[in-house]
Design a protein around this motif. Structure first.
Motif: not given
Lengths: 132, 132, 132, 132
Positions: A80, A82-86, B51, B92-94
């Motif tokens: 996960f 990168g989830i912190h920018v969603s 999102d 999103m990068i995952f």
């Protein structure tokens, strides 16, 4: 469904633990829809933690997981990352956010910020223990 | 060009796979212009994944690549590290976002979020397989 | 509580009305927590209306009022003038958003955008009539 | 300087008035630095008013004026028209936000949202009266 009365009890339990360990905290409770139900900033608690406490509570309900556990899957190379920018940067991936459970269902979440990760988690756990 | 009818079929295929593996999902379809065409949140699916599903679909079409593959080039030290804060944090990068192809052309993309990276990818692949 | 099945029926009713009047629409349904449950963009509907339809649904549930009625209290000089910049600019103050009611309780909302205010309202009313 | 204890008393006075008039409210208190000190959402209060209550409190302290009075100077053609889009859209220009005064000094503010402008103002006034 969470009520304001429940939110008050959750926050009071967290506040008591924060006093016990001598670290002023920001404590937020959101409902099942991730909407803020109640919030306190204890005297002397970090101002930058207002937003973090609210967003930790958001995150814990948004994904039905503690922010500590989510963080362990969101480091570089993890599934996960990168989830912190969603979600408009509202996803917090360090300790202090815990879902509130009633009879096996997630009814909301508590978010705590104001100390170390260990301290935030300790206070959040004490707060979340009010629900069961 | 994608139509709403195609989007419905893509989502239905993803939904069927999600039910098969017993994990409720958010499933989004965007068109060739990266604009949302259709979206569903299955009952019980994570709220924070609304999102993410939409943005995985955006990302897969924006760069014509699966978000899983993009993620493998966007870790710290990699050639695209930092791309996840571009495009107003919509990248999103995952795993879970896959371009929709028709006769070799990208006509849109599907984004899935609600489980582990492996689960999201599995459901997205089932959904994307509708186009060919 | 709203389910995806209910959301599908609400959207289908709106889509049928949109076809009847010959105007393609964006139609969104949110749940009681204001979170998106389902969305469609009919072929040919305005791209700028994706955001508006979703935000009309948000607004109608956030204030338990139709966006048309809210708008009538939010013009210059009115008691709520300026409300449209709150909630991160997600408050829509023109026709097309209507709360979904079940047995007197608001369980979510529908938002429609793609035509004139009269058309949006007409389609939203047809969609909302599914709940009762 | 405001304390959490004062904030609790301000909110309690507002909550009592809200119950008296039978309208559930969101009530927020900010300190002299405009930072959130405490917040409650009474059961059944509008979800869209969370943000508005917090921002009314922000506004009342940011300009040391009630949001009602500010609003009367911010209509089209007035000297402050347009101010509502400043400060990242946090400036609320309708009734419900009132500065908290102690011995002639502004020590923070209360923001109330959940009813008509008249109701919000009434509850905010009851809350602010705690300080003097």
């Amino acid at each position: 469904m969470i009520t304001l009365d429940t939110a008050h009890r959750v926050i009071a339990a967290g506040e008591a633990k924060a006093k016990e360990i001598g670290q002023p905290m920001n404590i937020a409770v959101v409902d099942a829809g991730t909407n803020l139900q109640a919030f306190i900033r204890m005297d002397g608690a970090w101002l930058g933690s207002i937003d973090i406490a609210i967003n930790k509570a958001f995150t814990a309900r948004a994904f039905d997981i503690s922010t500590r556990d989510l963080g362990q899957n969101s480091q570089p190379g993890d599934q996960f990352f990168g989830i912190h920018v969603s979600n408009h940067d509202r996803v917090m991936i360090f300790a202090g956010g815990i879902p509130l459970m009633v009879q096996g269902n997630v009814v909301g979440a508590v978010g705590v910020s104001g100390g170390s990760g260990v301290q935030d988690q300790l206070v959040a756990a004490a707060a979340a223990a009010v629900c069961k």
